[in-house]
Design a protein around this motif. Structure first.
Motif, PDB file in Angstrom:
ATOM      1  N   ASN A 160      33.700  55.639  71.479  1.00  0.00           N
ATOM      2  CA  ASN A 160      32.395  55.493  72.125  1.00  0.00           C
ATOM      3  C   ASN A 160      31.718  54.203  71.695  1.00  0.00           C
ATOM      4  OD1 ASN A 160      29.242  55.892  71.324  1.00  0.00           O
ATOM      5  ND2 ASN A 160      29.675  56.621  73.397  1.00  0.00           N
ATOM      6  N   TRP A 161      31.015  53.596  72.631  1.00  0.00           N
ATOM      7  CA  TRP A 161      30.025  52.540  72.380  1.00  0.00           C
ATOM      8  C   TRP A 161      28.842  52.818  73.298  1.00  0.00           C
ATOM      9  CZ3 TRP A 161      35.232  51.131  72.350  1.00  0.00           C
ATOM     10  CH2 TRP A 161      35.688  50.419  71.230  1.00  0.00           C
ATOM     11  N   GLY A 162      27.627  52.480  72.865  1.00  0.00           N
ATOM     12  CA  GLY A 162      26.494  52.673  73.761  1.00  0.00           C
ATOM     13  C   GLY A 162      25.127  52.562  73.114  1.00  0.00           C
ATOM     14  N   LEU A 163      24.889  53.335  72.070  1.00  0.00           N
ATOM     15  CA  LEU A 163      23.550  53.376  71.472  1.00  0.00           C
ATOM     16  C   LEU A 163      23.104  52.013  70.943  1.00  0.00           C
ATOM     17  CD1 LEU A 163      23.423  56.788  69.558  1.00  0.00           C
ATOM     18  CD2 LEU A 163      22.092  56.109  71.571  1.00  0.00           C
ATOM     19  N   HIS A 164      24.054  51.205  70.480  1.00  0.00           N
ATOM     20  CA  HIS A 164      23.674  49.877  69.997  1.00  0.00           C
ATOM     21  C   HIS A 164      23.539  48.887  71.155  1.00  0.00           C
ATOM     22  CE1 HIS A 164      23.869  50.263  65.565  1.00  0.00           C
ATOM     23  NE2 HIS A 164      24.599  51.319  65.875  1.00  0.00           N
ATOM     24  N   ASP A 165      24.295  49.096  72.213  1.00  0.00           N
ATOM     25  CA  ASP A 165      24.184  48.223  73.382  1.00  0.00           C
ATOM     26  C   ASP A 165      22.815  48.366  74.043  1.00  0.00           C
ATOM     27  OD1 ASP A 165      27.190  47.162  74.152  1.00  0.00           O
ATOM     28  OD2 ASP A 165      27.238  49.108  73.146  1.00  0.00           O
ATOM     29  N   LEU A 166      22.321  49.587  74.147  1.00  0.00           N
ATOM     30  CA  LEU A 166      21.076  49.828  74.883  1.00  0.00           C
ATOM     31  C   LEU A 166      19.811  49.728  74.036  1.00  0.00           C
ATOM     32  CD1 LEU A 166      20.071  52.965  74.126  1.00  0.00           C
ATOM     33  CD2 LEU A 166      21.935  53.554  75.663  1.00  0.00           C
ATOM     34  N   LYS A 167      19.950  49.416  72.755  1.00  0.00           N
ATOM     35  CA  LYS A 167      18.757  49.274  71.930  1.00  0.00           C
ATOM     36  C   LYS A 167      18.036  47.972  72.272  1.00  0.00           C
ATOM     37  CE  LYS A 167      20.396  46.862  67.752  1.00  0.00           C
ATOM     38  NZ  LYS A 167      20.644  46.993  66.293  1.00  0.00           N
ATOM     39  N   PHE A 168      16.740  47.908  71.996  1.00  0.00           N
ATOM     40  CA  PHE A 168      15.941  46.733  72.321  1.00  0.00           C
ATOM     41  C   PHE A 168      15.826  45.789  71.126  1.00  0.00           C
ATOM     42  CE2 PHE A 168      14.914  49.360  75.867  1.00  0.00           C
ATOM     43  CZ  PHE A 168      14.524  48.486  76.892  1.00  0.00           C
ATOM     44  N   ILE A 169      15.990  44.499  71.413  1.00  0.00           N
ATOM     45  CA  ILE A 169      15.847  43.460  70.406  1.00  0.00           C
ATOM     46  C   ILE A 169      14.973  42.350  70.978  1.00  0.00           C
ATOM     47  CG2 ILE A 169      18.097  43.949  69.373  1.00  0.00           C
ATOM     48  CD1 ILE A 169      19.134  41.411  70.827  1.00  0.00           C
ATOM     49  N   VAL A 170      14.567  41.428  70.135  1.00  0.00           N
ATOM     50  CA  VAL A 170      13.821  40.247  70.575  1.00  0.00           C
ATOM     51  C   VAL A 170      14.611  39.010  70.168  1.00  0.00           C
ATOM     52  CG1 VAL A 170      11.753  38.851  70.239  1.00  0.00           C
ATOM     53  CG2 VAL A 170      11.543  41.312  70.529  1.00  0.00           C
ATOM     54  N   GLY A 171      14.785  38.079  71.090  1.00  0.00           N
ATOM     55  CA  GLY A 171      15.533  36.873  70.791  1.00  0.00           C
ATOM     56  C   GLY A 171      16.991  37.182  70.503  1.00  0.00           C
ATOM     57  N   GLU A 172      17.535  36.502  69.524  1.00  0.00           N
ATOM     58  CA  GLU A 172      18.949  36.686  69.183  1.00  0.00           C
ATOM     59  C   GLU A 172      19.138  37.460  67.884  1.00  0.00           C
ATOM     60  OE1 GLU A 172      21.310  35.955  71.370  1.00  0.00           O
ATOM     61  OE2 GLU A 172      19.609  35.350  72.613  1.00  0.00           O
ATOM     62  N   ASP A 173      18.054  37.987  67.342  1.00  0.00           N
ATOM     63  CA  ASP A 173      18.157  38.778  66.109  1.00  0.00           C
ATOM     64  C   ASP A 173      18.634  40.179  66.462  1.00  0.00           C
ATOM     65  OD1 ASP A 173      18.010  39.974  63.685  1.00  0.00           O
ATOM     66  OD2 ASP A 173      15.850  39.723  63.395  1.00  0.00           O
ATOM     67  N   LYS A 174      19.943  40.380  66.381  1.00  0.00           N
ATOM     68  CA  LYS A 174      20.540  41.643  66.798  1.00  0.00           C
ATOM     69  C   LYS A 174      20.552  42.688  65.696  1.00  0.00           C
ATOM     70  CE  LYS A 174      23.337  39.296  70.247  1.00  0.00           C
ATOM     71  NZ  LYS A 174      24.687  39.008  70.789  1.00  0.00           N
ATOM     72  N   SER A 175      20.059  42.292  64.526  1.00  0.00           N
ATOM     73  CA  SER A 175      20.060  43.235  63.407  1.00  0.00           C
ATOM     74  C   SER A 175      18.816  44.117  63.404  1.00  0.00           C
ATOM     75  CB  SER A 175      20.135  42.467  62.081  1.00  0.00           C
ATOM     76  OG  SER A 175      18.976  41.655  61.911  1.00  0.00           O
ATOM     77  N   LYS A 176      17.808  43.733  64.168  1.00  0.00           N
ATOM     78  CA  LYS A 176      16.532  44.448  64.129  1.00  0.00           C
ATOM     79  C   LYS A 176      16.198  45.054  65.477  1.00  0.00           C
ATOM     80  CE  LYS A 176      11.656  43.867  62.870  1.00  0.00           C
ATOM     81  NZ  LYS A 176      10.606  42.903  62.435  1.00  0.00           N
ATOM     82  N   ILE A 177      15.985  46.344  65.492  1.00  0.00           N
ATOM     83  CA  ILE A 177      15.569  47.032  66.705  1.00  0.00           C
ATOM     84  C   ILE A 177      14.050  46.983  66.797  1.00  0.00           C
ATOM     85  CG2 ILE A 177      15.509  49.291  65.552  1.00  0.00           C
ATOM     86  CD1 ILE A 177      16.489  50.519  68.197  1.00  0.00           C
ATOM     87  N   VAL A 178      13.521  46.784  68.005  1.00  0.00           N
ATOM     88  CA  VAL A 178      12.072  46.656  68.175  1.00  0.00           C
ATOM     89  C   VAL A 178      11.579  47.672  69.200  1.00  0.00           C
ATOM     90  CG1 VAL A 178      12.139  44.194  67.619  1.00  0.00           C
ATOM     91  CG2 VAL A 178      12.245  44.923  70.016  1.00  0.00           C
ATOM     92  N   PRO A 179      10.305  48.036  69.142  1.00  0.00           N
ATOM     93  CA  PRO A 179       9.747  48.943  70.155  1.00  0.00           C
ATOM     94  C   PRO A 179       9.940  48.372  71.556  1.00  0.00           C
ATOM     95  CG  PRO A 179       8.236  48.724  68.310  1.00  0.00           C
ATOM     96  CD  PRO A 179       9.320  47.706  68.097  1.00  0.00           C
ATOM     97  N   VAL A 180      10.157  49.252  72.504  1.00  0.00           N
ATOM     98  CA  VAL A 180      10.434  48.845  73.884  1.00  0.00           C
ATOM     99  C   VAL A 180       9.329  47.960  74.444  1.00  0.00           C
ATOM    100  CG1 VAL A 180      10.787  49.706  76.228  1.00  0.00           C
ATOM    101  CG2 VAL A 180      11.818  50.903  74.288  1.00  0.00           C
ATOM    102  N   GLU A 181       8.073  48.259  74.066  1.00  0.00           N
ATOM    103  CA  GLU A 181       6.935  47.536  74.629  1.00  0.00           C
ATOM    104  C   GLU A 181       6.709  46.166  73.984  1.00  0.00           C
ATOM    105  OE1 GLU A 181       5.473  50.411  71.439  1.00  0.00           O
ATOM    106  OE2 GLU A 181       6.866  50.440  73.152  1.00  0.00           O
ATOM    107  N   THR A 182       7.531  45.780  73.019  1.00  0.00           N
ATOM    108  CA  THR A 182       7.380  44.488  72.356  1.00  0.00           C
ATOM    109  C   THR A 182       7.570  43.349  73.354  1.00  0.00           C
ATOM    110  OG1 THR A 182       8.266  45.414  70.295  1.00  0.00           O
ATOM    111  CG2 THR A 182       8.233  43.017  70.484  1.00  0.00           C
ATOM    112  N   SER A 183       6.702  42.340  73.265  1.00  0.00           N
ATOM    113  CA  SER A 183       6.804  41.189  74.165  1.00  0.00           C
ATOM    114  C   SER A 183       8.168  40.518  74.003  1.00  0.00           C
ATOM    115  CB  SER A 183       5.695  40.188  73.840  1.00  0.00           C
ATOM    116  OG  SER A 183       5.826  39.024  74.634  1.00  0.00           O
ATOM    117  N   GLY A 184       8.858  40.321  75.112  1.00  0.00           N
ATOM    118  CA  GLY A 184      10.164  39.669  75.087  1.00  0.00           C
ATOM    119  C   GLY A 184      11.319  40.585  74.742  1.00  0.00           C
ATOM    120  N   ALA A 185      11.057  41.882  74.576  1.00  0.00           N
ATOM    121  CA  ALA A 185      12.126  42.819  74.208  1.00  0.00           C
ATOM    122  C   ALA A 185      13.140  42.948  75.348  1.00  0.00           C
ATOM    123  CB  ALA A 185      11.534  44.180  73.862  1.00  0.00           C
TER     124      ALA A 185
END
Length: 244
Positions: free
Chosen positions: A108-133
């Protein structure tokens, strides 16, 4: 105060400071976290089929229970890490597969693909409503990546079982419940085209979200929840094992 006296005093202070620094107890090293037993190296029992689990922390959570349920029936291995998003799979799949024969691969793959990030920092998940998410891996790219991963997995000759992505509890930060449905639908298209059977762990877990098996506003499961998932995973794998 005379100059010789000042020099002597300064020398004494310097020597005292140096001695204190040398005799100061060394800082204790940070305690090492015990290795996750799910990553333990498995010594194959001769004559039993070899099974490989590929997935994120949800699969890490059910690995030990799957091993117990298939004890004496299969040698159950897992990749020695969190599979992360599909690009991570494309980068590491060859190493994870190694050079030994696999009879069944549950993946399986999926939960990490669909998580929201900002910019190219893929290590940090951000709230969906974050600007640029944005999604870490957009839906179309996820589907393309998954098709390539399935092509590589089929080349092993193993019996493949795709595991649908488990639910996101409403209110979970950084992920949206409806996105799981969209990404699972994309995955289902890939599996149908490739003739890969689906273990619908999403449908299996969804009715049980309110009974404490999945943590509130989270994607992870309690020990009881992981055991519930393991029972379904083990049953699907056992049905796919080579017949004696």
């Amino acid at each position: 105060m005379k100059l010789p006296t000042l020099l002597t005093l300064a020398l004494c202070i310097a020597v005292s400071a140096a001695f204190a620094a040398e005799t100061k107890p060394a800082a204790k090293p940070a305690a090492r976290r015990a290795p996750n037993p799910a990553y333990a190296k498995i010594e194959d029992v001769p004559g039993l089929p070899r099974v490989l689990l590929i997935g994120d922390s949800i699969s890490i959570g059910y690995t030990l229970d799957v091993r117990k349920l298939l004890d004496g029936k299969a040698n159950v291995h897992r990749i020695p890490t969190n599979a992360g998003p599909t690009p991570n799979g494309l980068e590491n799949l060859k190493a994870w597969l190694g050079d030994k024969k696999w009879d069944v691969i549950h993946f399986n793959w999926g939960l990490h693909d669909l998580k929201f990030i900002v910019g190219e920092d893929k290590s940090k998940i951000v709230p969906v409503e974050t600007s640029g998410a944005k999604h870490q891996v957009p839906l179309a790219e996820y589907e393309k990546n998954l098709a390539e991963l399935v092509t590589q997995l089929k080349a092993t000759g193993a019996k493949l079982i795709w595991c649908s992505t488990t639910p996101v509890v409403p209110g979970t930060s950084g992920r949206q419940p409806d996105d799981v449905l969209k990404y699972n639908e994309a995955a289902a298209r890939v599996m149908k085209a490739a003739g890969v059977p689906i273990n619908d762990l999403h449908a299996h877990a969804l009715p049980q979200l309110g009974d404490g098996k999945q943590l509130p506003t989270n994607v992870h499961f309690s020990p009881a929840g992981s055991k519930m998932l393991a029972e379904k995973v083990a049953a699907e794998i056992e049905a796919a094992l080579p017949k004696k």
